[in-house]
Design a protein around this motif. Structure first.
Motif: not given
Ligand code: PMV
Length: 324
Positions: A116-131
């Motif tokens: 989740t962490l790596a894919a969101c970062k690679a997709a440029d998706l900025m979410l807070d920890e809760r999301a």
């Protein structure tokens, strides 16, 4: 840009109040709250690379290409992140576990937290920890808890927004130890996804779920006040209640073997003799024995000589996942 990549490391966790059963299997909305300790010394390292030249997602686990259900589950999780971010490219996912497969450590927790962490970062998706924890939860419920270090709770609820994880106390709050007694390293016959589903066939699941908020609040308070005795009693009760549900589901799930029972009995005797130790068991025969730094050597000494014990792994309380 042809490719964008990111890499993350996450730790597995061991639940003291267990998550077992969903109110919604597709969204993995847990039926009851759960509380866990994030483990140090063991982790999953995952690199995700979205690449426009790929015609399909690829998944490598410990350098071996995986297809079938394992690839499908990773690909479904990437779809969720692609939907949220607008990313359209396929990806290569490379994961490595620093702990042996079948060690009694739920690898899906650290795997889906790191993914989740790596894919969101690679997709440029900025979410807070809760999301992020809500996204991870949809890959594997326990993964939501691995988004944080220390002592963590995953809330239950009837919609996606309500089912997020949060930290109860940081890792330095209470330096507990987890002595993992490895009894069997073969792959479990029935995984947790089908176990969550069949849990509702047990007549004990509804009362177990109904009582879960009470157990969670006792557990939360025992962690806050570092009350080992109270934590030991509630965590063993909770583990036994989950296994009572497993045993009485259709088909029944019996994860224990004779060595599992002899570890449980040894832990009970050690506690009667004044040692600070309790057991908790996930969907497998291996036993997590939670103890203190002071009693760790005594506990390990008593357990390692038992017939059927293959190995012992020792972990402390771990920190939050990291982007590398
Ligand atoms: O995250 P899952 O779907 O692998 O479920 C985890 C189930 C248990 O490990 C048995 C309990 C828990 O809360 O971690």
């Amino acid at each position: 840009m042809t490719a964008s990549s990111a890499q993350a490391r996450a730790h597995p966790n061991i639940a003291l109040v267990k998550y077992w059963g969903n109110v919604n299997d597709a969204l993995r909305l847990p039926a009851n709250p759960s509380i866990s300790i994030t483990l140090d010394g063991v982790s999953t390292l995952t690199r995700v690379c979205f690449d426009s030249t790929l015609s399909a997602d690829q998944f490598f686990l410990n350098e071996q290409s995986r297809s079938g259900p394992a690839l499908e589950r990773v690909s479904n999780h990437l779809d969720l992140i692609r939907d949220l971010s607008g990313e359209t490219r396929n990806a290569t996912v490379r994961s490595e576990n620093t702990f042996p497969a079948g060690a009694g450590i739920a690898s899906s927790a650290s795997a889906f937290a790191a993914l989740t962490l790596a894919a969101c970062k690679a997709a440029d998706l900025m979410l807070d920890e809760r999301a992020l924890s809500r996204v991870a939860r949809q890959g594997s419920g326990s993964a939501a808890r691995s988004l944080y270090g220390g002592f963590v709770e995953l809330h239950a609820g009837h919609n996606d927004e309500a089912c997020y994880a949060e930290q109860l106390a940081p890792e330095h709050h209470w330096p507990l130890r987890d002595i993992i007694v490895i009894i069997d390293t073969t792959h479990k016959v029935t995984g947790s996804t089908s176990g969550h589903h069949s849990s509702w066939t047990s007549p004990f699941q509804a009362p177990r779920v109904a009582d879960a908020s009470r157990r969670a609040s006792i557990c939360r308070e025992a962690i806050r006040t570092r009350d080992f005795k109270v934590l030991a009693e509630i965590a063993e009760l909770d583990s036994n209640m989950m296994h009572a549900v497993m045993l009485t589901s259709t088909p029944p799930l019996l994860y224990w073997n004779p060595t599992t029972l002899s570890v449980m009995q040894t832990v009970s005797v050690l506690r009667q003799e004044g040692c600070e130790v309790f057991y908790t068991i996930d969907a497998g025969p291996n036993v997590h024995c939670i103890t203190t730094q002071q009693d760790e050597t005594t506990v390990q000494g008593a357990l390692k000589t038992l017939t059927g014990v293959k190995d012992i792994l020792r972990c402390g309380v771990g920190g939050s996942p990291t982007l590398l």
